[in-house]
Write an enzyme that holds these catalytic residues in place. Structure first.
Site, PDB file in Angstrom:
ATOM      1  N   ASP A  49      -3.494   2.424  -5.624  1.00 24.67           N
ATOM      2  CA  ASP A  49      -2.271   2.919  -5.188  1.00 24.67           C
ATOM      3  C   ASP A  49      -1.461   1.458  -4.093  1.00 24.67           C
ATOM      4  O   ASP A  49      -0.884   0.915  -2.881  1.00 24.67           O
ATOM      5  CB  ASP A  49      -2.084   4.010  -3.789  1.00 24.67           C
ATOM      6  CG  ASP A  49      -3.856   3.669  -2.516  1.00 24.67           C
ATOM      7  OD1 ASP A  49      -4.658   2.615  -3.566  1.00 24.67           O
ATOM      8  OD2 ASP A  49      -3.221   4.226  -1.755  1.00 24.67           O
ATOM      9  N   GLU A  50      -2.931   0.084  -4.218  1.00 26.36           N
ATOM     10  CA  GLU A  50      -2.470  -0.983  -3.738  1.00 26.36           C
ATOM     11  C   GLU A  50      -2.545  -2.085  -4.685  1.00 26.36           C
ATOM     12  O   GLU A  50      -3.436  -1.819  -5.345  1.00 26.36           O
ATOM     13  CB  GLU A  50      -3.742  -1.053  -1.937  1.00 26.36           C
ATOM     14  CG  GLU A  50      -4.472  -0.857  -2.436  1.00 26.36           C
ATOM     15  CD  GLU A  50      -5.115  -1.058  -1.558  1.00 26.36           C
ATOM     16  OE1 GLU A  50      -5.808  -2.287  -0.905  1.00 26.36           O
ATOM     17  OE2 GLU A  50      -6.481  -0.820  -0.952  1.00 26.36           O
ATOM     18  N   ASP A  80       0.932  -1.096  -0.322  1.00 22.39           N
ATOM     19  CA  ASP A  80      -0.435  -0.054  -0.080  1.00 22.39           C
ATOM     20  C   ASP A  80       0.844   1.083  -0.220  1.00 22.39           C
ATOM     21  O   ASP A  80       2.259   1.146   1.403  1.00 22.39           O
ATOM     22  CB  ASP A  80      -0.716   0.003   1.444  1.00 22.39           C
ATOM     23  CG  ASP A  80      -1.784   0.731   1.108  1.00 22.39           C
ATOM     24  OD1 ASP A  80      -3.086   0.745   0.184  1.00 22.39           O
ATOM     25  OD2 ASP A  80      -2.332   1.798   1.796  1.00 22.39           O
TER      26      ASP A  80
HETATM   27 MG   LIG Z   1      -2.022   3.838   0.715  1.00 25.97          MG
END
Ligand SMILES: [Mg+2]
Length: 352
Positions: free
Chosen positions: A103-104, A8
């Site tokens: 974002d992950e 993350d």
């Molecule tokens: Mg994040």
């Protein structure tokens, strides 16, 4: 035994804005909607978080908590560029990845590491490489299942790596707030809390009858399994997606060519966005035409190289639509645009 990681990026949107304008680094920064309107916080940097500002809070509330915070509007196309660079870098170290958001995502470390000692080294190499190529920081959780990895990646933010070795999963989860277990929404949390269950361990220890009373349906046993660190979900690899497509049924059949082209280009944009979000490009473009009598024609073209750009996909699909209508004119009830023969962009990097 699976060895997975969840990665993350830390305060991603805010971190990108700080890279674009380093002066923001020293200030409380909120990326989100208008604080004088009905805007919502998308991300806040860590300075702003110290004021109690967090994602999904109203921007107005964020402004109340920190009147001198700097507010900027999200710039999604910029974030996508950074995200793309991040996942490209990761794919060079760990080829088996499942992106679950901008974002992950999950990494299959068993494909590159033999054991959990090796897995920690790989996780650390990923973190270093993301930092070196994009200046962004990320946190990772390493364990045997998605649910444990996902929770672990959040434990040492920013920039932390949390390894939960096999056999320690339930112990790691037990003391954590039950709210942290993915799948436990506000309603379930409230029911559990009223029954005196505040930790993941509390949920893990429920017997069938208690579980049934608190969380009816199939979600109860599923969440209790996850609370015990049991989660058989495998990675969904990008290469397993066969095609990405979008289609639309019109309120009225359309025969006007310019209108049909406009629809095709709109669908091409959706498809291109989904491809980029999944880190994919494809060589075959397909246009689907459904006529007023429900009959269907499809026309495909295979290109020399993979594409993920709306303009290119739109151009090709409009040409295919014209060909289809040339073969059989008529008013259309629906058009669809698809891209197949997919490959992850990692391959494109290496193959040109
Ligand atoms: Mg994040």
């Amino acid at each position: 035994m699976p060895i997975l990681a969840h990665l993350d990026l830390d305060a991603f949107f805010a971190a990108v804005e700080e890279l674009e304008d380093p002066a923001l680094r020293e200030q409380p920064l909120v990326v989100g909607g208008d604080p004088h309107g009905r805007g919502v916080v998308a991300t806040a940097n860590y300075i702003a978080r110290a004021f109690g500002i967090h994602s999904a809070m109203s921007s107005a509330e964020a402004l109340r908590r920190c009147p001198h915070a700097v507010f900027v509007r999200p710039r999604h196309s910029l974030y996508k560029q950074y995200s793309r660079a991040v996942w490209q870098t990761i794919a060079e170290i760990v080829p088996r990845i499942e992106r679950t958001g901008i974002d992950e995502g999950y990494l299959d470390l068993a494909s590159v590491a033999r054991d959990f000692v090796g897995a920690r080294t790989v996780a650390s190499a990923v973190r270093t490489s993301v930092r070196a190529t994009t200046s962004l920081t990320c946190s990772l959780g390493v364990s045997t299942s998605k649910v444990v990895c996902k929770i672990a990646s959040d434990r040492r933010k920013p920039g932390g790596i949390t390894v939960v070795p096999p056999g320690h999963e339930a112990r790691f989860l037990a003391p954590l707030n039950v709210r942290l277990l993915p799948g436990v929404g506000p309603r379930a949390e409230e029911r559990l809390r009223r029954a005196g269950i505040e930790t993941i361990g509390g949920l893990a220890g429920l017997v069938d009858a208690e579980l049934k009373a608190l969380l009816p349906g199939s979600i109860g046993p599923l969440l209790r399994d996850r609370a015990r660190g049991i989660d058989p979900r495998d990675l969904e690899l990008a290469g397993e997606t066969v095609s990405v497509s979008a289609e639309d049924t019109f309120p009225r059949d359309i025969s006007e060519r310019a209108q049909l082209h406009a629809q095709v280009r709109r669908l091409a944009e959706l498809v291109a966005e989904r491809l980029r979000d999944s880190g994919l490009s494809g060589r075959t473009v397909t246009a689907k035409l459904r006529y007023g009598d429900f009959s269907i024609r499809t026309r495909s073209a295979t290109l020399p190289a993979g594409v993920d750009e709306a303009k290119v996909i739109g151009d090709v699909a409009c040409g295919l639509l014209d060909r289809g209508l040339g073969d059989r004119p008529g008013a259309l009830r629906l058009v669809g645009v698809g891209v197949s023969s997919l490959s992850p962009y990692r391959q494109l990097t290496f193959d040109g």
